[in-house]
Design a protein around this motif. Structure first.
Motif, PDB file in Angstrom:
ATOM      1  N   LYS A  84       0.839  -1.205   0.000  1.00 50.08           N
ATOM      2  CA  LYS A  84       0.000   0.000   0.000  1.00 50.08           C
ATOM      3  C   LYS A  84       0.873   1.254   0.000  1.00 50.08           C
ATOM      4  CE  LYS A  84      -3.778  -2.388   0.428  1.00 50.08           C
ATOM      5  NZ  LYS A  84      -4.073  -3.088  -0.752  1.00 50.08           N
ATOM      6  N   GLY A  85       0.510   2.221  -0.835  1.00 49.77           N
ATOM      7  CA  GLY A  85       1.183   3.512  -0.860  1.00 49.77           C
ATOM      8  C   GLY A  85       2.558   3.532  -1.490  1.00 49.77           C
ATOM      9  N   LYS A  86       3.034   2.397  -1.960  1.00 44.76           N
ATOM     10  CA  LYS A  86       4.385   2.348  -2.516  1.00 44.76           C
ATOM     11  C   LYS A  86       4.431   2.877  -3.946  1.00 44.76           C
ATOM     12  CE  LYS A  86       8.418  -0.525  -2.973  1.00 44.76           C
ATOM     13  NZ  LYS A  86       9.101  -1.694  -2.536  1.00 44.76           N
ATOM     14  N   ILE A  92       4.402   5.729 -11.595  1.00 41.65           N
ATOM     15  CA  ILE A  92       3.970   4.754 -12.605  1.00 41.65           C
ATOM     16  C   ILE A  92       4.060   5.373 -13.990  1.00 41.65           C
ATOM     17  CG2 ILE A  92       1.990   3.427 -13.454  1.00 41.65           C
ATOM     18  CD1 ILE A  92       1.177   3.103 -10.471  1.00 41.65           C
ATOM     19  N   ASP A  93       3.586   6.621 -14.135  1.00 37.69           N
ATOM     20  CA  ASP A  93       3.675   7.313 -15.426  1.00 37.69           C
ATOM     21  C   ASP A  93       5.125   7.456 -15.872  1.00 37.69           C
ATOM     22  OD1 ASP A  93       0.968   7.526 -15.715  1.00 37.69           O
ATOM     23  OD2 ASP A  93       0.853   9.554 -14.882  1.00 37.69           O
ATOM     24  N   ALA A  94       6.012   7.765 -14.945  1.00 37.86           N
ATOM     25  CA  ALA A  94       7.430   7.918 -15.275  1.00 37.86           C
ATOM     26  C   ALA A  94       8.001   6.588 -15.770  1.00 37.86           C
ATOM     27  CB  ALA A  94       8.213   8.424 -14.062  1.00 37.86           C
ATOM     28  N   PHE A  95       7.640   5.485 -15.118  1.00 32.68           N
ATOM     29  CA  PHE A  95       8.127   4.169 -15.549  1.00 32.68           C
ATOM     30  C   PHE A  95       7.604   3.823 -16.935  1.00 32.68           C
ATOM     31  CE2 PHE A  95       8.591   3.126 -10.886  1.00 32.68           C
ATOM     32  CZ  PHE A  95       9.973   3.062 -10.904  1.00 32.68           C
TER      33      PHE A  95
END
Length: 101
Positions: A84-86, A92-95
């Motif tokens: 949670k919260g990680k 995610i967008d950057a990855f």
């Protein structure tokens, strides 16, 4: 919701009610790296080499058809296993954009 699909002795879901007829098949000239990965996979899944080959062929050639509800349930189950919260949306967008121009 529908009942979970029944798996055969190899752990695969039979497709379209196909009747199984035992057929013997000999595979020649398997590259060493493919053989090793197959052997490791069989060992990890506690299956014989023969059963592992059947599972791999069935997965590649006869993938199980999941209903929309089953796909959503699977996605939710996988998501619930994440810490949670990680993972933040910006990370995610950057990855996803990493390596793109």
């Amino acid at each position: 919701m529908t009942e979970p699909a029944q798996r055969n002795q190899n752990g695969c879901i039979p497709v379209g009610g196909l009747q199984s007829m035992p057929v013997n098949l000999t595979i020649k000239n398997i590259p060493d790296v493919v053989y090793e990965r197959l052997r490791e996979s069989a060992e990890m899944n506690r299956r014989s080499m023969n059963s592992e080959v059947i599972v791999c062929l069935e997965a590649a050639l006869m993938p199980a058809r999941l209903t929309v509800a089953e796909r959503i349930a699977r996605a939710r189950a996988l998501r619930s296993e994440l810490p949670k919260g990680k993972f933040k949306a910006k990370d995610i967008d950057a990855f996803k954009r990493e390596g793109r121009s």
